[in-house]
Write a protein that holds these residues in place. Sequence first.
Motif, short mmCIF file in Angstrom:
data_model
loop_
_atom_site.label_atom_id
_atom_site.label_comp_id
_atom_site.label_asym_id
_atom_site.label_seq_id
_atom_site.Cartn_x
_atom_site.Cartn_y
_atom_site.Cartn_z
N ASP A 1 -7.48 16.54 52.20
CA ASP A 1 -7.49 16.76 50.98
C ASP A 1 -6.42 15.54 50.22
O ASP A 1 -6.64 16.29 48.84
N GLY A 2 -5.42 15.46 50.46
CA GLY A 2 -4.56 14.93 50.11
C GLY A 2 -4.65 13.73 49.86
O GLY A 2 -3.85 12.85 48.95
N LEU A 3 -5.71 12.76 49.90
CA LEU A 3 -5.80 11.75 50.06
C LEU A 3 -7.14 11.27 48.78
O LEU A 3 -8.00 11.88 48.95
N PHE A 4 -7.33 10.15 48.07
CA PHE A 4 -8.55 10.21 46.90
C PHE A 4 -8.05 8.72 46.82
O PHE A 4 -7.34 7.79 46.77
N LEU A 5 -9.16 8.44 45.72
CA LEU A 5 -10.00 7.00 45.59
C LEU A 5 -10.17 7.22 44.66
O LEU A 5 -10.84 7.59 43.76
N LEU A 6 -9.62 5.53 43.39
CA LEU A 6 -10.55 5.22 42.01
C LEU A 6 -10.81 4.28 42.67
O LEU A 6 -10.36 2.87 42.90
N PRO A 7 -12.23 4.13 42.21
CA PRO A 7 -13.23 2.70 42.75
C PRO A 7 -13.21 1.84 41.32
O PRO A 7 -12.72 2.07 40.04
N ALA A 8 -13.12 0.18 41.65
CA ALA A 8 -13.50 -0.67 41.09
C ALA A 8 -14.75 -0.12 40.51
O ALA A 8 -15.69 0.07 40.90
N ALA A 9 -14.69 -0.85 38.66
CA ALA A 9 -16.08 -1.45 38.45
C ALA A 9 -16.98 -2.17 39.28
O ALA A 9 -16.66 -3.40 40.00
N GLN A 10 -17.76 -2.33 39.43
CA GLN A 10 -18.99 -3.01 39.45
C GLN A 10 -19.99 -3.80 38.66
O GLN A 10 -19.71 -4.90 38.95
N THR A 11 -19.74 -3.49 38.07
CA THR A 11 -20.79 -4.28 36.73
C THR A 11 -19.89 -4.71 35.42
O THR A 11 -20.19 -5.79 35.10
N LYS A 12 -18.31 -4.42 35.58
CA LYS A 12 -18.31 -5.36 34.57
C LYS A 12 -17.42 -6.05 34.81
O LYS A 12 -17.35 -6.55 36.35
N ASP A 13 -16.74 -7.05 33.57
CA ASP A 13 -15.73 -8.39 34.29
C ASP A 13 -14.86 -7.80 34.44
O ASP A 13 -14.27 -7.17 34.09
N LYS A 14 -14.62 -8.93 34.67
CA LYS A 14 -12.45 -8.46 35.33
C LYS A 14 -11.71 -8.42 34.01
O LYS A 14 -10.34 -8.28 34.28
N THR A 15 -11.90 -9.36 33.04
CA THR A 15 -10.85 -8.92 32.26
C THR A 15 -11.33 -8.15 31.40
O THR A 15 -10.16 -7.50 30.32
N ALA A 16 -11.66 -6.95 31.88
CA ALA A 16 -12.01 -5.65 31.11
C ALA A 16 -10.47 -4.22 31.29
O ALA A 16 -10.51 -3.67 30.45
N VAL A 17 -9.83 -4.55 32.49
CA VAL A 17 -9.00 -4.30 32.97
C VAL A 17 -7.39 -5.04 32.89
O VAL A 17 -7.56 -6.49 32.86
N SER A 18 -6.42 -4.29 31.92
CA SER A 18 -4.97 -5.48 31.75
C SER A 18 -4.13 -4.95 31.96
O SER A 18 -3.89 -3.92 32.72
N THR A 19 -2.79 -5.67 32.37
CA THR A 19 -1.43 -5.75 33.21
C THR A 19 -0.89 -4.31 32.28
O THR A 19 -0.26 -3.78 33.32
N ASP A 20 -1.19 -3.62 31.65
CA ASP A 20 -0.75 -3.15 30.49
C ASP A 20 -1.23 -1.81 31.11
O ASP A 20 -0.68 -0.89 31.41
N ASP A 21 -2.66 -1.85 31.78
CA ASP A 21 -3.45 -0.62 31.54
C ASP A 21 -2.90 0.17 32.64
O ASP A 21 -2.72 1.18 33.59
N MET A 22 -2.78 -1.19 33.61
CA MET A 22 -2.70 -0.72 35.24
C MET A 22 -1.06 -0.31 35.29
O MET A 22 -1.14 0.33 35.90
N LYS A 23 0.12 -0.64 34.52
CA LYS A 23 1.02 -0.81 34.77
C LYS A 23 1.31 1.51 34.10
O LYS A 23 1.53 2.00 34.68
N LYS A 24 0.34 1.56 33.31
CA LYS A 24 0.44 2.33 32.75
C LYS A 24 0.01 3.46 33.74
O LYS A 24 0.02 4.91 33.66
N LEU A 25 -1.44 3.58 34.35
CA LEU A 25 -1.99 3.93 35.49
C LEU A 25 -1.46 4.16 36.73
O LEU A 25 -1.28 5.20 36.95
N CYS A 26 -0.62 3.36 36.91
CA CYS A 26 0.04 3.09 38.31
C CYS A 26 1.72 4.21 37.91
O CYS A 26 1.64 5.31 39.03
N ASN A 27 1.92 4.33 36.59
CA ASN A 27 2.87 4.95 36.40
C ASN A 27 2.17 6.94 36.78
O ASN A 27 3.25 7.62 36.99
#
Lengths: 263, 93
Positions: free
Chosen positions: A81-107
């Motif tokens: 119950d306490g385990l979750f997955l946030l999957p990667a996108a399969q069709t978009k390109d790698k530049t779709a996410v920025s380091t700032d996006d990731m910092k915000k998401l992780c926080n």
Amino acid sequence: MGEVIVITSGKGGVGKTTTTANLGTGLAALGNKVVLIDTDIGLRNLDVVMGLENRIVYDLVDVTQGHCRLRQALIKDKRFDGLFLLPAAQTKDKTAVSTDDMKKLCNELKEEFDYVLVDCPAGIEQGFKNAIAGAERALIVTTPEVSAVRDADRIVGLLEANGLRGPKLIINRIRPDMVKRGDMMNIEDMLDILAIELMGVVPEDEYIVVSTNKGEPAVLDMNSRAGQAYRNIAKRVTGEVVSLINLEYDEGLLNKLKRLLGL
Amino acid sequence: MIDFLKSVLGREAPSSKNMAKERLRLVLVHDRASVSPHLLENLKEDLIRVISNYMEIDQNALEVQLNREDDSVALVANIPIIKMKRTYQDAKV
């Protein structure tokens, strides 16, 4: 407040995704709230290793681009119950996410979860930069091969340059029989070369293929040697002191005879 | 023939693990130097400072690089001297 740990390696195929799946499942089995983030955009695989590929609706890029709420994109594990997955996108390109996006998401995620595990793509390009952006700790996976250890060394340097100090090493797919006859680097050899601390050693185990076939992490199989190693690593991540599993190889009667005869 | 026997018996052949370690050691000397491009620059500056105590050198023509041989890596410095200092003043005296 939880902790963000990136699992990285430089080289591909050394077991980052397998390690992320097993460590995450192991941590959840210990009663922690855990979320796994697959940052390998375009080549997602953590979903199939976890056996959750049929449940994906939204992905990492949908979240960072605001197409859905973070909650909606998290897939709940079948087993814990306490385990979750946030999957990667399969069709978009790698530049779709920025380091700032990731910092915000992780926080945001570490507010709610005890452990946020980030599965890093191979290479040292944008995907790598994204994966390490929000991380506080790093685990480097390597195998006892010249190419994998070389890349691991590169990663140690790059992590340091990005302010991620004290990464720890997971040596994967070690073969005690080969180590014994001097045809594979041993644990000390690799620690000596890389000059970082050890987090765990995972022996080569056929069961890993079986577990990936089934989509059930080996950490849940009490008979798997790799599974035992991952259970120990999960405990060490939580701060518990666990000694290394015995890698002593039972060479069998036939091999013993061969060795005695000098063959 | 003897070599063949040795290889069949698996004795005295250098263990491939030691070859792996040795090759890694050499390749990492280069890799680590290139990961921090400041390393050679800083080394250059330090060298100029120390050598200038003893002789006048052409700082712009100074070259420092890592040279790879078969089984070793060498730091090679090419430092053109303009002139020697006649008396070296020992700072400690």
